[in-house]
Enzyme design. Sequence first.
Site, mmCIF file in Angstrom:
data_model
loop_
_atom_site.group_PDB
_atom_site.id
_atom_site.type_symbol
_atom_site.label_atom_id
_atom_site.label_comp_id
_atom_site.label_asym_id
_atom_site.label_seq_id
_atom_site.Cartn_x
_atom_site.Cartn_y
_atom_site.Cartn_z
ATOM 1 N N ASP A 63 0.774 -1.379 -0.040
ATOM 2 C CA ASP A 63 -0.063 0.059 0.139
ATOM 3 C C ASP A 63 0.811 1.289 -0.073
ATOM 4 O OD1 ASP A 63 -2.713 1.225 0.382
ATOM 5 O OD2 ASP A 63 -2.151 1.867 2.161
ATOM 6 N N GLU A 120 1.672 0.008 -4.893
ATOM 7 C CA GLU A 120 0.596 1.030 -5.233
ATOM 8 C C GLU A 120 1.389 2.423 -5.192
ATOM 9 O OE1 GLU A 120 -3.282 3.314 -3.580
ATOM 10 O OE2 GLU A 120 -1.660 2.741 -2.146
#
Length: 520
Positions: free
Chosen positions: A224, A260
């Site tokens: 993330d 990401e």
Amino acid sequence: MMLTLTSCNSNALKGEKAIKINYIEQEEVPGVFYEIFVGGFSDSNEDGTGDLKGIINRIDYLNDGDPLNGKSLGVEGIWLMPIMQAGSYHKYDVIDYYSIDLNYGTMEDFEQLISVCDTNGIDIIIDLVLNHTSEYNRWFLDLKKAIKEGDIDNKYMDWYCITTDSSKGWHNLAIDPNGVQYYYEGNFSPSMPELNMENQEVLDEIENIVKFWLDKGVKGFRLDAVKYVYLGNDTKNIEFWKWFASICKKYDDDVFLVGENWSNTTSIYEYYEALDCFDFDMSGSGGDVALTVNGIFNLNDYVRNICRYKENVEKSNPDAVLKPFISNHDMDRSAGYLSVKEHRMHMAANLYMLTSGNPFIYYGEEIGMYGSRATSSTDANRRLAMLWGDEDTVQDPPGTTFPAERQINGTVKQQVKQSNSLYTYYKKLIALRKANPEIALGDYVPLKFEGYNLFGGFLVEYESITKGVFHNLSDEPITIDLSEYTDISFKEISGFIGQGKARLNGNTLALDGLTSVILK
């Protein structure tokens, strides 16, 4: 809708007419992944929340162990959004990194899911949120307690990014016995304090977490917000992720990592030095795929862009594997800007799945689910309950405001029975891609078709094989002499998919509208 694949071997997709697949057995061929928000996927215990047993119950929908028999979607990987104990419905605020959230089940359920997926040929990767934790994480609670008690030697005093400098604009943490106010960094929310990656103890803990989950059988991690480890410092971020990748490879040399990085392509190229990243330029209503399919971008420009992107990524990391997608849990669902009725969704799927690497499908994409923030400013509208159309009791997550009556494309139950449904199209497209592994593995050469905006394609070269991938985004058929654009002489059609057919006469290709073809 038509799909034809030609060659020898296998009567794959049994029950479908005019389909034969020559499946080349190669373990290293990047497969199609499927992103799941567990809480919105399938509910096994009738409490309204999706859970791990729900995924187990639905595993044959995704891949029943024979991905080319036509009875399942045929994906070969699953990305589970966060599953660890957390304070929110989305679970990006981790309370305990060594647990399964109580709403999702137990560690035994997770181990069973891993076992079932191994049996069916599905790799599992899990979301790993390392930049920040929950404010209810034991580490952060111990930090707060230590400050209040003046315990400056407590090890957790150095586990988070904290300061006594109010000018930073950070969040209030606690006041020590001397009246000194401490603050902490929380880039996404006050409920998610940032870890201090300069502390070796934190890094050691991260290694323990990695080992724990790899030992459980996960194949890797979706990482993330990779730009936020050191906010505003790409150089330090990249060095951190290089370290992280090296730690993972201590335990699994083939570990699957994808970051990401919601950034421009130049930034993404740099991060590829450390790990693979999602191809964000492809995605969303303003991404290359949607703009091309909707006639705003020239198809030849799209082809040039994907070829250039691939080339530049491989300059940064020759071993990189691309990660194309068109939507995810942080975006409005793609059916909202890619018309299913007008087959724009179908052609968008062709554009991103018939490219290099591991394509990622967002759950419900394959049935044309809607979901958008609109004026509600809640991502819950993008993570709605899967539309099974049966007795599944899974419900939308808290905060949802999306009107149910806007779901007009049907349910899984309806679409699996329809030969012309979007679900059936996705199933066939995945089979077509699997039957042509050169697309996932090979080198790309863009072809320039002057004067054409809605027709285009590229060559893909792998070992001794050259294939051509061509798309007709218009509603009208096209006939074109390919010898005017390439010296390659095509001998046969490897397969085509779309609303029409493809025919090859010598090097002259006749391709119906809204159809894609692979030539050999």
